[in-house]
Design a protein around this motif. Structure first.
Motif, short mmCIF file in Angstrom:
data_model
loop_
_atom_site.label_atom_id
_atom_site.label_comp_id
_atom_site.label_asym_id
_atom_site.label_seq_id
_atom_site.Cartn_x
_atom_site.Cartn_y
_atom_site.Cartn_z
N ASN A 166 0.90 -1.43 0.01
CA ASN A 166 -0.08 -0.05 0.10
C ASN A 166 0.91 1.00 0.13
O ASN A 166 0.61 2.48 -0.86
CB ASN A 166 -0.92 0.00 1.06
CG ASN A 166 -2.04 -1.01 1.15
OD1 ASN A 166 -2.48 -1.32 0.19
ND2 ASN A 166 -2.59 -1.56 2.24
N PHE A 167 1.84 1.32 0.69
CA PHE A 167 2.75 2.33 1.03
C PHE A 167 3.57 2.70 -0.49
O PHE A 167 3.84 3.98 -0.74
CB PHE A 167 3.74 2.23 2.17
CG PHE A 167 2.79 2.12 3.42
CD1 PHE A 167 2.29 3.54 4.21
CD2 PHE A 167 2.53 0.97 4.09
CE1 PHE A 167 1.60 3.28 5.16
CE2 PHE A 167 1.99 0.97 5.25
CZ PHE A 167 1.31 2.04 5.87
N VAL A 168 4.01 1.47 -0.84
CA VAL A 168 4.63 1.59 -2.35
C VAL A 168 4.09 2.44 -3.31
O VAL A 168 4.27 3.22 -4.00
CB VAL A 168 5.25 0.34 -2.45
CG1 VAL A 168 6.00 0.27 -3.85
CG2 VAL A 168 6.43 -0.29 -1.55
N GLN A 169 2.53 1.83 -3.33
CA GLN A 169 1.79 2.32 -4.34
C GLN A 169 1.36 3.65 -4.12
O GLN A 169 1.37 4.44 -5.17
CB GLN A 169 0.49 1.43 -4.21
CG GLN A 169 -0.82 1.79 -5.25
CD GLN A 169 -1.95 0.97 -4.93
OE1 GLN A 169 -2.06 -0.06 -4.20
NE2 GLN A 169 -3.00 1.41 -5.82
N MET A 170 1.21 4.31 -2.95
CA MET A 170 1.08 5.50 -2.48
C MET A 170 2.05 6.36 -3.45
O MET A 170 1.85 7.45 -4.12
CB MET A 170 1.05 5.74 -1.35
CG MET A 170 -0.19 5.73 -0.56
SD MET A 170 0.03 6.33 1.04
CE MET A 170 -0.62 4.86 1.80
N PHE A 171 3.41 6.03 -3.17
CA PHE A 171 4.37 6.96 -3.62
C PHE A 171 4.93 6.79 -4.82
O PHE A 171 5.81 7.56 -5.60
CB PHE A 171 5.63 7.19 -2.57
CG PHE A 171 5.04 7.62 -1.17
CD1 PHE A 171 4.57 9.05 -0.98
CD2 PHE A 171 4.71 6.68 0.00
CE1 PHE A 171 4.12 9.73 -0.03
CE2 PHE A 171 4.28 7.65 1.01
CZ PHE A 171 4.07 8.98 1.28
N THR A 172 4.49 5.58 -5.47
CA THR A 172 5.08 5.51 -6.88
C THR A 172 4.08 5.41 -7.97
O THR A 172 4.07 6.13 -8.86
CB THR A 172 5.84 3.87 -6.91
OG1 THR A 172 4.96 3.02 -6.37
CG2 THR A 172 7.14 3.90 -5.98
N THR A 173 2.93 4.60 -7.85
CA THR A 173 2.03 4.57 -9.00
C THR A 173 0.94 5.09 -8.95
O THR A 173 0.09 5.56 -9.69
CB THR A 173 1.80 2.78 -9.11
OG1 THR A 173 1.00 2.45 -7.84
CG2 THR A 173 2.84 2.23 -9.64
N ASP A 174 0.39 5.85 -7.70
CA ASP A 174 -1.01 6.21 -7.59
C ASP A 174 -0.83 7.82 -7.44
O ASP A 174 -0.46 8.73 -6.46
CB ASP A 174 -1.50 6.06 -6.15
CG ASP A 174 -3.00 6.48 -5.91
OD1 ASP A 174 -3.31 7.47 -6.68
OD2 ASP A 174 -3.52 6.20 -4.92
N SER A 175 -1.11 8.22 -8.74
CA SER A 175 -0.78 9.95 -9.10
C SER A 175 -1.79 10.57 -8.57
O SER A 175 -1.60 11.73 -8.26
CB SER A 175 -0.60 10.04 -10.74
OG SER A 175 -1.96 9.68 -11.19
N ARG A 176 -3.08 10.18 -8.39
CA ARG A 176 -4.15 10.81 -7.61
C ARG A 176 -3.73 11.06 -6.08
O ARG A 176 -4.12 12.22 -5.55
CB ARG A 176 -5.32 10.02 -7.36
CG ARG A 176 -6.05 10.18 -8.97
CD ARG A 176 -7.68 9.80 -8.74
NE ARG A 176 -8.37 10.72 -8.25
CZ ARG A 176 -9.77 10.61 -8.08
NH1 ARG A 176 -10.22 9.50 -7.57
NH2 ARG A 176 -10.52 11.60 -7.61
N TYR A 177 -2.96 10.27 -5.54
CA TYR A 177 -2.39 10.42 -4.10
C TYR A 177 -1.57 11.47 -4.02
O TYR A 177 -1.76 12.26 -3.08
CB TYR A 177 -1.88 9.03 -3.54
CG TYR A 177 -1.33 9.06 -2.09
CD1 TYR A 177 -2.01 9.13 -0.92
CD2 TYR A 177 -0.05 9.43 -2.15
CE1 TYR A 177 -1.76 9.42 0.34
CE2 TYR A 177 0.38 9.59 -0.78
CZ TYR A 177 -0.24 9.56 0.22
OH TYR A 177 0.26 9.97 1.56
N LEU A 178 -0.58 11.48 -4.77
CA LEU A 178 0.31 12.39 -4.98
C LEU A 178 -0.02 14.04 -5.33
O LEU A 178 0.18 14.95 -4.78
CB LEU A 178 1.62 12.24 -5.82
CG LEU A 178 2.23 11.14 -5.70
CD1 LEU A 178 3.31 10.75 -6.61
CD2 LEU A 178 3.09 11.21 -4.32
N LYS A 179 -1.19 13.90 -6.17
CA LYS A 179 -2.01 15.14 -6.32
C LYS A 179 -2.70 15.65 -5.22
O LYS A 179 -2.69 16.58 -4.56
CB LYS A 179 -3.12 14.59 -7.47
CG LYS A 179 -3.88 15.94 -7.86
CD LYS A 179 -3.36 16.98 -8.73
CE LYS A 179 -4.22 18.06 -8.79
NZ LYS A 179 -3.76 19.15 -9.96
#
Lengths: 322, 295
Positions: free
Chosen positions: A81-94
């Motif tokens: 989950n944490f890896v997904q947040m900071f690598t592939t989830d662009s909506r999260y970073l947005k």
């Protein structure tokens, strides 16, 4: 109630070991009775602490390492989950970006506006009570659906903001409908509710000892010099408190963004606040593990931010009697 | 600090501007404040005014007054479409009253223990209390939902009320601890000599004296419960259970440009209880806010 019996049990054990005078016994039993009473009084809070705060925190820490959709059992995925947040989830970073802009713009604006008005309202003027009440009203209702709905209307294409701008010959499209301006309306909403912070500053300004100003006048200080050398240093504990609370509050904003964007965080994710995205992940998509992981990242970030604040406090916060 | 400054020989007064006429300064000051208030409150006043205008006039004017004031927005908005605001107001009041009662009881007993009693583990528990004041609510959102779902509490008011009976609001407890600590201890001591137990001291001596703090907690409980949106959004799916904020949200979702009058009318009604209570109790409240920093 169950926890209330423990001190008494320990008491009988210790006092059984050696002979105690009746007076010591009476004193100890009074202490034990007090402890038992205290735990009886604390029972509701302790239950809430364990069942609604500490227990759920641990459970959500576990969930943050799982995939869980409420229907099937949680599946352990490690740090995925944490890896997904900071690598592939662009909506999260947005959503992180949107929230940071919101915090970094609205909190300083809140501080400046509320401090300025507190200074203006100082000086024991007439109608002070009425002014204070009226300035405070937006703070009471700023987080309501009614006001967020109103914001959506007045910042719409033909809302009163655009009508007012048109008077000055400025023609603007819908604010809430534009990815560039939607976040601005939410920052204005946050600053609109500055009254609660102003009331705290006002109480602080009125507690600055008069002698300090008199002494500064004797030394030839003007209005600005007095502000920067007397008022501002004396207010630093309140500035510290207000900044901390406003920052924590701003990281948790939800209702305004939900209502203004119709629950989507749009247009183009420009109002996708952290909590709104967490809500969408957890309760619209039922990615509960992911939402729990997001919540823990927020806890860690807020703890770090608060810790940093407290660390910097020693360099700029001035506590009275030094 | 003051003494060191005073110890110096007084200098002749340079750099100090001859102050302008105090009357003019006061007028300027009041004018600035009234301007700020006008800008601040205009959207609110405009909404109230718009709620009394016929639907076709709402967005056509920046001004406040209408040639044809009407109450039709209120009568139409109250039961617009499938909405039923009688129900929503009743539900909101019910939840608010039960939350207030829970907060008052649980927070005051907890605060009494922290403020007046000595017990093992007190420092640790108080630190825990302070820690939860800064804890973001999101971290318990998901697990609490899972727990309440497991208990079958979805579509009941229990998730919105029970936490308040278990003192989850650390701010209220902290406020009351601070207040009770400021009360003179001699009162407790003399009551104890008269044979009062802790419960009697709490109910007969501390609580009557702590009424200002109780008032602040009651009013903020009301405001927070009344404004709460995320809780009802999560737990109340059935429309007969909805609260006023959910009714307003449904109104906003379901209606087009032509029924904004009804929305403004219902928004106005939804804000009236909060603003009303606040104005009635403002002196009490603003003192509480100033000393504790509640929002």
């Amino acid at each position: 109630m169950t926890s209330g019996t423990t001190p008494q049990q320990t008491l009988t054990k210790t006092s059984a070991g050696r002979e105690a005078t009746p007076r010591q016994l009476r004193w100890r039993s009074r202490k034990a009775r007090e402890a038992a009473a205290a735990y009886a009084f604390l029972t509701p809070w302790l239950l809430g602490m364990v069942l609604l705060t500490l227990g759920p925190m641990l459970y959500s820490l576990y969930l943050s390492f799982t995939r869980y959709d409420l229907l099937s059992d949680p599946k352990w995925v490690g740090f995925a989950n944490f890896v997904q947040m900071f690598t592939t989830d662009s909506r999260y970073l947005k959503s992180v970006g949107v929230t940071l802009v919101y915090v970094l713009v609205s909190v300083p604006l809140l501080l400046v506006v509320s401090l300025l008005l507190a200074l203006l309202l100082n000086k024991g003027m007439r109608f002070l009570t009425a002014y204070r009440v009226l300035f405070y009203v937006p703070s009471l209702i700023g987080a309501s659906v009614a006001i967020a709905a109103l914001w959506r209307m007045i910042f719409g294409a033909d809302g009163i903001i655009n009508q007012a701008l048109a008077v000055f010959g400025i023609h603007h499209s819908s604010w809430v409908g534009s990815p560039h301006d939607a976040l601005t309306t939410l920052i204005i909403l946050a600053v609109w509710a500055f009254g609660s912070m102003m009331v705290i500053f006002l109480a602080g300004v009125r507690q600055v000892p008069r002698e300090l100003y008199e002494a500064a006048s004797i030394d030839g200080a003007g209005v600005f010099r007095k502000f920067f050398s007397v008022t501002l240093p004396m207010l630093t504990p309140l500035i510290f408190f207000n900044t901390l609370m406003a920052t924590i509050g701003a990281f948790q904003a939800f209702t305004g963004a939900y209502v203004v964007s119709g629950g989507t965080g749009g247009p183009v994710d420009s109002t996708l606040f952290y909590t709104l995205y967490l809500y969408l992940q957890g309760f619209a998509e039922l990615n509960m593990g992911y939402a729990a992981a997001m919540a823990w990242v927020l806890v860690i970030v807020l703890a770090a931010v608060s810790g940093f604040f407290f660390w910097t406090a020693r360099f700029w916060v001035h506590y009275g009697d030094e | 600090m003051t003494s060191t400054i005073r110890a110096r020989a007084p200098r002749p007064i340079f750099g100090r501007k001859q102050s302008t006429n105090p009357v003019i300064r006061a007028v300027v000051r009041h004018a600035l404040i009234v301007c700020a208030l006008a800008i601040l409150l205009y959207p609110l006043v405009w909404m109230v005014a718009a709620s009394f205008r016929p639907s076709n006039q709402i967005f056509t004017t920046l001004g406040l007054f209408s040639s044809h004031p009407t109450l039709s927005n209120y009568t139409e908005g109250w039961g617009a479409g499938r909405l039923n605001f009688s129900r929503y107001f009743f539900n909101s009041f019910l939840i608010a009253i039960l939350s207030i009662a829970g907060n008052l009881i649980s927070c005051s007993v907890t605060a009494y223990a922290f403020a007046r009693l000595n017990f093992p583990g007190k420092k640790f528990l108080f630190a825990l209390l302070l820690g939860t004041m800064f804890l973001p609510f999101q971290v318990t959102l998901v697990p609490q939902y899972i727990m309440f779902n497991y208990l079958g509490w979805i579509n009941t008011y229990l998730p919105l009320i029970v936490p308040h009976w278990l003192g989850v609001n650390a701010f209220f407890i902290f406020l009351m601890v601070q207040f009770i600590r400021s009360l003179p201890r001699e009162l407790d001591d003399s009551a104890r000599l008269d044979g009062c137990g802790h419960f009697r001291i709490f109910t007969r001596i501390i609580m009557p004296l702590a009424l200002p703090a109780v008032g602040v907690v009651a009013l903020f409980s009301f405001v927070w419960s009344w404004n709460d949106f995320l809780g009802p959004l999560l737990y109340l799916g059935r429309s007969d259970l909805w609260t006023v904020p959910l009714g307003l949200k449904a109104f906003l979702d379901s209606t087009g440009q032509n029924s904004y009058g009804g929305l403004f009318a219902m928004s106005t009604l939804s804000l009236a209880p909060i603003v009303g209570f606040f104005i009635l109790a403002q002196r009490l409240l603003l003192e509480g806010i100033a000393t504790t920093g509640l929002k």
